[in-house]
Structure formats: structure tokens, C-alpha cells
Design a protein around this motif. Structure first.
Motif, mmCIF file in Angstrom:
data_model
loop_
_atom_site.group_PDB
_atom_site.id
_atom_site.type_symbol
_atom_site.label_atom_id
_atom_site.label_comp_id
_atom_site.label_asym_id
_atom_site.label_seq_id
_atom_site.Cartn_x
_atom_site.Cartn_y
_atom_site.Cartn_z
ATOM 1 N N THR A 79 0.787 -1.315 -0.024
ATOM 2 C CA THR A 79 0.057 0.069 -0.078
ATOM 3 C C THR A 79 1.046 1.262 -0.122
ATOM 4 N N VAL A 87 -3.397 2.064 7.525
ATOM 5 C CA VAL A 87 -4.039 0.938 6.914
ATOM 6 C C VAL A 87 -3.679 -0.323 7.697
ATOM 7 N N LEU A 112 -7.834 -5.344 3.512
ATOM 8 C CA LEU A 112 -6.850 -3.958 3.356
ATOM 9 C C LEU A 112 -8.073 -3.261 4.184
ATOM 10 N N PHE A 130 -7.053 5.328 -2.803
ATOM 11 C CA PHE A 130 -6.126 4.446 -2.040
ATOM 12 C C PHE A 130 -5.301 3.672 -2.786
ATOM 13 N N VAL A 132 -2.519 1.119 -4.184
ATOM 14 C CA VAL A 132 -1.879 -0.164 -3.987
ATOM 15 C C VAL A 132 -1.085 -0.699 -5.125
#
Length: 245
Positions: A79, A87, A112, A130, A132
Motif C-alpha cells: 500500500t 491501513v 485491507l 487508496f 496499492v
């Protein structure tokens, strides 16, 4: 002239009303959680972002839970830090193991959970991404990520409905990542031989066409030379006085 202006004004107002209606109908349908980009390649790595818009007029999004598909485990998931968010990563056992760069992994990321800091979160009218990184991507056509979006007032939006081919988009669709087959798949010996033969034919065709082109150019040059000589001869006869009889 007045009638033309009135007609143009009416047409403009009509188009504006239609556009407003269409956009108004399309707005809510596009406000769900998505993954961007929405396409990847099997066996490859990629950077993806879960885009979370806030649909509430009064509450903030304070938690986002992303569940990775159980039928398509990924060996490496990392991440990117998001300011104002933490997270938590959950893993699960996988059998058979996942091979990543020669190593056999018996665990894979299953979930997650992104949590906003106190008094933070995604406010009304805003969205948050977000990011990743994932790979190698599994040998499947699609990956479906079921997402839970929690608001500060306790309401939860469940983006968990999987798409059905040929059907309309569900009311609460889950983000879907489409995966294309790798392009470097090994070809069969027969296919390789056919490709080599085709390449030889292409080379022969190229050689023949090159010779034909050279002959054509030579003929064109000769024709131009003839025209030039003919023009010079004609000009010479125009300059010479006519013979007296």
C-alpha cells in the motif's frame, strides 16, 4: 430574422434541459467505489487505486475495507501511505502456495482496512484514492474486490454485488479488475514453423517488389531523359533559320 432567433433560443433551451436530465440520471450511477485503472495483465504487476467517493450529504467516510478475491490470490500486495489514514493488512493461508520469483508463498493478503484519523475522512462532495501495488496478477479473467464503506454516522455502503454478463449494472457493484492474457505466451513448434515460412515468403516478395521498383525507376529516368532531349531538339530547330529554296 426574429423567428430564426426564437427558434435557435428554443433549441438551445431544449438541448440544455435534455443534457441536464441525462447528467442528473447518470450522476448517482457513477458514484460507486471503483478501481483505476480497471485493466491489467495476467502474470504482471500494476499500480491500482481504489477510488472512494462520498455519497452522503452530512457524514464523512471514515473507514474503507477492501476484500481481495479468495479465488484469485496475489503474492505481493503493498500500500501507499495516504495522509490522514492508517491501513491494516490481513492475510490468509493459501493452498496450493503461490510462486513468486522462485519462492513458494503460503500466505496472501485477504483484506485491507483503511481508517481515517479522528475528525478526518472523506467529506461530503469529495473523494479519496487508496493506491496499492499488486502482482503477479493471477491467471483469471476478472478480479472482484468487495468493499465496505463506513460513514461517521454509522451507515455502511456495501459495494459487494458482482456483475452478470449481459445484465445491467447492479445497484451496489463491486470494483472489478479485468485481466488480459499475457502476450509472451510460447507458441507451438508448428506455429513457429509457419511463421518462419511466412517470413521467408515476405522476404521473397520484398525482393521481387524491390527489383520491380528498380526497373520502374530506371524506365522513368529513361523516359525523362528522352523528354529532355526532345525538348532540346525542338528548341534548336526553332532557333535555326529555315533553309532557302
Amino acid at each position: 430574422m426574429i423567428r430564426l432567433r426564437r427558434s435557435a433560443t428554443v433549441a438551445a433551451l431544449t438541448l440544455t434541459a435534455v443534457a441536464t436530465t441525462v447528467l442528473g440520471l447518470a450522476g448517482p450511477a457513477s458514484a460507486h467505489v471503483t478501481i483505476n485503472p480497471a485493466e491489467g495483465k495476467q502474470g504482471g504487476y500494476g499500480r491500482f487505486a481504489f477510488r472512494v467517493p462520498n455519497e452522503s450529504d452530512t457524514a464523512s467516510t471514515v473507514k474503507v475495507e477492501v476484500n481481495l478475491p479468495e479465488n484469485a490470490p496475489v503474492g505481493s500486495v503493498s500500500t501507499m501511505p495516504v495522509p490522514g489514514w492508517t491501513v491494516a493488512v490481513e492475510k490468509r493461508k493459501v493452498d496450493p502456495p503461490i510462486e513468486v520469483h522462485g519462492s513458494q508463498l503460503t500466505e496472501a493478503v485477504s483484506k485491507l482496512t483503511f481508517t481515517a484519523a479522528p475528525n478526518g475522512g472523506v467529506k461530503p462532495g469529495e473523494f479519496q484514492e487508496f493506491p496499492v501495488s499488486m502482482g503477479p496478477l493471477p491467471q483469471v479473467d476478472t478480479m472482484v474486490f468487495k468493499v465496505l464503506q463506513t460513514y461517521s454516522d454509522g451507515n455502511v455502503s456495501r459495494w459487494i454485488e458482482e456483475p452478470t454478463p449481459g445484465a445491467e449494472e447492479p445497484e451496489n457493484p463491486a470494483p472489478v479488475l479485468k485481466l488480459a492474457a499475457a502476450e509472451n505466451a510460447p507458441a507451438s513448434p508448428g506455429a513457429s514453423a509457419s511463421a518462419a515460412a511466412a517470413a521467408d515468403d515476405d522476404d521473397d516478395d520484398d525482393a521481387g517488389s524491390g527489383a520491380a521498383t528498380a526497373l520502374g525507376v530506371a524506365g522513368l529516368v529513361a523516359g525523362l531523359a528522352g523528354l529532355v532531349l526532345g525538348g532540346l531538339a525542338f528548341a534548336r530547330t526553332r532557333r535555326e533559320p529555315a533553309a532557302k529554296s
